[in-house]
Scaffold this active site. Structure first.
Site, short mmCIF file in Angstrom:
data_model
loop_
_atom_site.label_atom_id
_atom_site.label_comp_id
_atom_site.label_asym_id
_atom_site.label_seq_id
_atom_site.Cartn_x
_atom_site.Cartn_y
_atom_site.Cartn_z
N CYS A 86 19.14 21.95 -2.80
CA CYS A 86 19.20 23.19 -2.01
C CYS A 86 18.43 23.00 -0.71
O CYS A 86 17.27 22.54 -0.72
CB CYS A 86 18.62 24.34 -2.82
SG CYS A 86 18.54 25.90 -1.92
N CYS A 89 15.14 25.34 -0.91
CA CYS A 89 14.02 25.18 -1.87
C CYS A 89 13.96 23.83 -2.57
O CYS A 89 13.10 23.61 -3.42
CB CYS A 89 14.05 26.30 -2.91
SG CYS A 89 15.38 26.13 -4.13
N CYS A 135 21.90 29.30 -5.48
CA CYS A 135 20.80 28.52 -6.02
C CYS A 135 20.03 29.41 -6.99
O CYS A 135 19.66 30.53 -6.65
CB CYS A 135 19.89 28.04 -4.89
SG CYS A 135 18.37 27.24 -5.48
N CYS A 138 16.23 30.17 -5.46
CA CYS A 138 15.97 30.98 -4.26
C CYS A 138 17.11 31.92 -3.89
O CYS A 138 17.04 32.60 -2.87
CB CYS A 138 15.61 30.09 -3.08
SG CYS A 138 16.97 29.07 -2.49
N CYS A 158 33.11 24.29 -4.56
CA CYS A 158 33.39 24.14 -3.13
C CYS A 158 32.16 24.62 -2.37
O CYS A 158 31.93 25.82 -2.23
CB CYS A 158 34.63 24.97 -2.79
SG CYS A 158 35.24 24.76 -1.12
#
Length: 170
Positions: A86, A89, A135, A138, A158
């Site tokens: 991510c 984070c 995510c 976060c 995707c």
């Protein structure tokens, strides 16, 4: 405005599935995030903190659920070995081992590194019912998942390159 219309057209054609998305069948009509059995410590920041940390396109994608233009992201054709984390984070999300060429212009994967790291949300924007991926740490928007991917899962995650950071294997 022109780019918004082009992006929406590409998004509707490239990142939708003709068949009913199997993930939607297991997600209720609310917009609640899945992964109730996972224990991931949340990261929360103010908009000011996110804007300081992220580039303009990253902020638009991950904090405002935007979408980058097809074939414009840095990872759509990345062939290197490593892990996609991510951008906000650093939670590991996808491995290059599950990345495949979907022809959509966005990085596509057939499964996350850990099912607990990528949460699902119902997305009813643009007159379509889709499963948005965020995510789990976060709540950053990553992209959407569809049921037209390759075996063994049949799924196509995707993702937006702007929501990812690539960590190359050594």
């Amino acid at each position: 405005m022109k780019y918004l219309l082009i992006t929406l057209t590409l998004l509707a054609s490239a990142c939708t599935s003709q068949s009913q998305n199997a993930r939607l069948a297991t997600t209720d009509n609310s917009s609640a995030i899945s992964n109730k059995d996972c224990d991931i410590k949340k990261v929360t920041k103010t908009d000011k903190e996110w804007k300081k940390q992220l580039t303009a396109i990253q902020y638009e994608v991950v904090r405002e659920a935007g979408t980058e233009r097809a074939f414009s992201g840095v990872y759509w054709d990345n062939k290197k070995e490593g892990t996609y984390v991510c951008v906000a984070c650093d939670l590991p999300l996808f491995s290059s081992e599950t990345k495949f060429e979907s022809g959509t212009g966005w990085p596509s994967f057939w499964q996350p590194v850990d099912k607990c790291n990528v949460a699902d949300k119902v997305d009813n924007k643009f007159g379509m019912r889709r499963v948005e991926n965020v995510c789990a740490r976060c709540d950053s928007h990553l992209g959407h998942v569809f049921d037209d991917g390759p075996k063994p899962t049949g799924l196509r995650y995707c993702m937006n390159s702007a929501s990812l950071r690539f960590v190359e294997s050594k």
